[in-house]
Every structure is written in C-alpha cells, then in structure tokens.
Design a protein around this motif. Sequence first.
Motif, PDB file in Angstrom:
ATOM      1  N   THR A 115     118.509 -40.895  97.972  1.00 26.82           N
ATOM      2  CA  THR A 115     118.053 -41.494  99.224  1.00 26.82           C
ATOM      3  C   THR A 115     117.217 -40.502 100.026  1.00 26.82           C
ATOM      4  O   THR A 115     116.157 -40.853 100.553  1.00 26.82           O
ATOM      5  N   GLN A 116     117.662 -39.270 100.131  1.00 33.45           N
ATOM      6  CA  GLN A 116     116.905 -38.242 100.846  1.00 33.45           C
ATOM      7  C   GLN A 116     115.544 -38.024 100.194  1.00 33.45           C
ATOM      8  O   GLN A 116     114.525 -37.913 100.889  1.00 33.45           O
ATOM      9  N   SER A 117     115.530 -37.969  98.881  1.00 29.18           N
ATOM     10  CA  SER A 117     114.260 -37.756  98.177  1.00 29.18           C
ATOM     11  C   SER A 117     113.301 -38.907  98.423  1.00 29.18           C
ATOM     12  O   SER A 117     112.108 -38.695  98.669  1.00 29.18           O
ATOM     13  N   LEU A 118     113.801 -40.129  98.362  1.00 35.08           N
ATOM     14  CA  LEU A 118     112.938 -41.292  98.597  1.00 35.08           C
ATOM     15  C   LEU A 118     112.427 -41.340 100.035  1.00 35.08           C
ATOM     16  O   LEU A 118     111.315 -41.793 100.294  1.00 35.08           O
ATOM     17  N   MET A 119     113.241 -40.868 100.976  1.00 38.18           N
ATOM     18  CA  MET A 119     112.807 -40.855 102.373  1.00 38.18           C
ATOM     19  C   MET A 119     111.718 -39.821 102.623  1.00 38.18           C
ATOM     20  O   MET A 119     110.827 -40.043 103.447  1.00 38.18           O
ATOM     21  N   PHE A 120     111.774 -38.688 101.950  1.00 38.56           N
ATOM     22  CA  PHE A 120     110.789 -37.637 102.160  1.00 38.56           C
ATOM     23  C   PHE A 120     109.591 -37.731 101.224  1.00 38.56           C
ATOM     24  O   PHE A 120     108.608 -37.020 101.407  1.00 38.56           O
ATOM     25  N   LEU A 121     109.660 -38.581 100.225  1.00 44.88           N
ATOM     26  CA  LEU A 121     108.584 -38.709  99.246  1.00 44.88           C
ATOM     27  C   LEU A 121     107.218 -39.003  99.871  1.00 44.88           C
ATOM     28  O   LEU A 121     106.223 -38.394  99.474  1.00 44.88           O
ATOM     29  N   PRO A 122     107.118 -39.899 100.861  1.00 48.35           N
ATOM     30  CA  PRO A 122     105.788 -40.172 101.434  1.00 48.35           C
ATOM     31  C   PRO A 122     105.129 -38.948 102.080  1.00 48.35           C
ATOM     32  O   PRO A 122     103.913 -38.897 102.198  1.00 48.35           O
ATOM     33  N   TYR A 123     105.902 -37.965 102.488  1.00 46.42           N
ATOM     34  CA  TYR A 123     105.321 -36.773 103.093  1.00 46.42           C
ATOM     35  C   TYR A 123     104.694 -35.847 102.060  1.00 46.42           C
ATOM     36  O   TYR A 123     103.898 -34.976 102.403  1.00 46.42           O
ATOM     37  N   PHE A 124     105.053 -36.021 100.796  1.00 50.92           N
ATOM     38  CA  PHE A 124     104.563 -35.128  99.750  1.00 50.92           C
ATOM     39  C   PHE A 124     103.556 -35.774  98.811  1.00 50.92           C
ATOM     40  O   PHE A 124     102.996 -35.092  97.967  1.00 50.92           O
ATOM     41  N   ILE A 125     103.364 -37.067  98.928  1.00 52.05           N
ATOM     42  CA  ILE A 125     102.441 -37.769  98.044  1.00 52.05           C
ATOM     43  C   ILE A 125     101.202 -38.158  98.836  1.00 52.05           C
ATOM     44  O   ILE A 125     101.289 -38.645  99.956  1.00 52.05           O
ATOM     45  N   SER A 126     100.054 -37.975  98.259  1.00 55.30           N
ATOM     46  CA  SER A 126      98.794 -38.374  98.878  1.00 55.30           C
ATOM     47  C   SER A 126      98.735 -39.890  98.998  1.00 55.30           C
ATOM     48  O   SER A 126      99.233 -40.621  98.143  1.00 55.30           O
ATOM     49  N   TRP A 127      98.088 -40.377 100.054  1.00 61.27           N
ATOM     50  CA  TRP A 127      97.957 -41.823 100.242  1.00 61.27           C
ATOM     51  C   TRP A 127      97.097 -42.439  99.150  1.00 61.27           C
ATOM     52  O   TRP A 127      97.231 -43.624  98.845  1.00 61.27           O
ATOM     53  N   VAL A 128      96.236 -41.655  98.548  1.00 62.29           N
ATOM     54  CA  VAL A 128      95.445 -42.161  97.423  1.00 62.29           C
ATOM     55  C   VAL A 128      96.374 -42.488  96.259  1.00 62.29           C
ATOM     56  O   VAL A 128      96.252 -43.542  95.616  1.00 62.29           O
ATOM     57  N   ILE A 129      97.323 -41.612  96.014  1.00 67.40           N
ATOM     58  CA  ILE A 129      98.276 -41.843  94.922  1.00 67.40           C
ATOM     59  C   ILE A 129      99.159 -43.046  95.244  1.00 67.40           C
ATOM     60  O   ILE A 129      99.459 -43.857  94.367  1.00 67.40           O
ATOM     61  N   VAL A 130      99.564 -43.182  96.512  1.00 65.74           N
ATOM     62  CA  VAL A 130     100.363 -44.346  96.909  1.00 65.74           C
ATOM     63  C   VAL A 130      99.567 -45.624  96.670  1.00 65.74           C
ATOM     64  O   VAL A 130     100.096 -46.624  96.165  1.00 65.74           O
ATOM     65  N   GLY A 131      98.276 -45.615  97.008  1.00 70.56           N
ATOM     66  CA  GLY A 131      97.423 -46.779  96.774  1.00 70.56           C
ATOM     67  C   GLY A 131      97.294 -47.109  95.302  1.00 70.56           C
ATOM     68  O   GLY A 131      97.349 -48.279  94.909  1.00 70.56           O
ATOM     69  N   VAL A 132      97.126 -46.100  94.474  1.00 68.40           N
ATOM     70  CA  VAL A 132      97.009 -46.311  93.031  1.00 68.40           C
ATOM     71  C   VAL A 132      98.322 -46.853  92.468  1.00 68.40           C
ATOM     72  O   VAL A 132      98.319 -47.766  91.636  1.00 68.40           O
ATOM     73  N   MET A 133      99.437 -46.310  92.939  1.00 68.29           N
ATOM     74  CA  MET A 133     100.729 -46.807  92.473  1.00 68.29           C
ATOM     75  C   MET A 133     100.919 -48.270  92.882  1.00 68.29           C
ATOM     76  O   MET A 133     101.381 -49.089  92.074  1.00 68.29           O
ATOM     77  N   SER A 134     100.548 -48.604  94.109  1.00 69.62           N
ATOM     78  CA  SER A 134     100.659 -49.995  94.569  1.00 69.62           C
ATOM     79  C   SER A 134      99.773 -50.902  93.734  1.00 69.62           C
ATOM     80  O   SER A 134     100.177 -52.009  93.358  1.00 69.62           O
ATOM     81  N   PHE A 135      98.555 -50.453  93.449  1.00 72.40           N
ATOM     82  CA  PHE A 135      97.645 -51.256  92.634  1.00 72.40           C
ATOM     83  C   PHE A 135      98.221 -51.465  91.238  1.00 72.40           C
ATOM     84  O   PHE A 135      98.152 -52.562  90.693  1.00 72.40           O
ATOM     85  N   ASN A 136      98.786 -50.404  90.657  1.00 68.77           N
ATOM     86  CA  ASN A 136      99.367 -50.528  89.321  1.00 68.77           C
ATOM     87  C   ASN A 136     100.579 -51.448  89.292  1.00 68.77           C
ATOM     88  O   ASN A 136     100.877 -52.054  88.272  1.00 68.77           O
ATOM     89  N   ILE A 137     101.269 -51.569  90.388  1.00 67.62           N
ATOM     90  CA  ILE A 137     102.416 -52.469  90.446  1.00 67.62           C
ATOM     91  C   ILE A 137     101.977 -53.902  90.693  1.00 67.62           C
ATOM     92  O   ILE A 137     102.483 -54.839  90.088  1.00 67.62           O
TER      93      ILE A 137
END
Length: 166
Positions: A115-137
Amino acid sequence: MKDKGFKGFCKKLYKYRIFLLMLAPAVLYTLIFAYYPMTGIVMAFKKYNYAGGIWGSPWNGIDNFKFFFKSGQAWTVTRNTVLYNLLFIAVNTIMQIAVAVFLTEIKNKHYRKTTQSLMFLPYFISWVIVGVMSFNILSSDYGFMNRLIEHFGGTRISFYTTSKVV
C-alpha cells in the motif's frame, strides 16, 4: 600574487570548465522551467489581444490594476485565495496524518508495504510513463482491458472515444 581582472577571471573559467559544464544542465533547467514562465507576468501590464499575443499586444501600464482595485472585487478575491489556501493546507495535513496513522495500524506487513509503495509510486514515475501505461491498458486495439473483455466473450470498447461506457 592573485590574478586580477578579466584575465584572472578567464583563467578561473578555464580551470573550472569541467565543473561549469556539470553545472550547465541545472542552470538550463532552472532558466527554462523557473525563469522563462515568469515572462508571462508582462500580461498584467498589457491590453491583451489574441492576434498580437503576449508580446504583440499594446502596453496598458497599470490600468489593469486600477480596474481590478476599482471593481470592488479585490478584497473578495484576495480573501478567497488566502482562505482556500489555508483550507487546503489544513485538510491536506489532517488527511496525511490520518493516512499515516491508518497505515501504522495495518497488521499485515506485506499489505502495508504494498500500500505504501502504491501510494508513493506516482511521485517516482514520469507522467509520460503513466500515460503510456494507461494507453496500454485502455487501448481499443491492443489494450489489456479489451483483450480481457474479448476473452470472456464481450465486444471491444473504445474507452477514449466513448462518452459513456456501458
């Protein structure tokens, strides 16, 4: 005897050229992302029109500020801004403390760490990577969700172009 003047300055530049080269990316980053956006403050002193843009619009002096303070809304706008910021600070602080207390109460160590890792994950991942992951899903052609839906006998859903997913 110390080198003085321009000649001494040039010698120091040459001596520390590697350090200055290492400093260049940080200086460039600061100039681009901290100082360049501040050039937009010029808009406060211009009579802005879309055709001219920021730099092509005519100068207005402090007439915009005169209008703002004469409108009678200056106090209301300033008060609302300060109150909203104080409220956001208070609510965020309370929520952060509450989440920290709740996390310490979780007995399962692996679940708490996940849970802690998932909560802090957005602070360590680029928004570009988040966008690509969302697109892939959510992609309608190759997305994980659509493949899962098809696997269970459903039809593909175009998540990005459908306003209401049923």
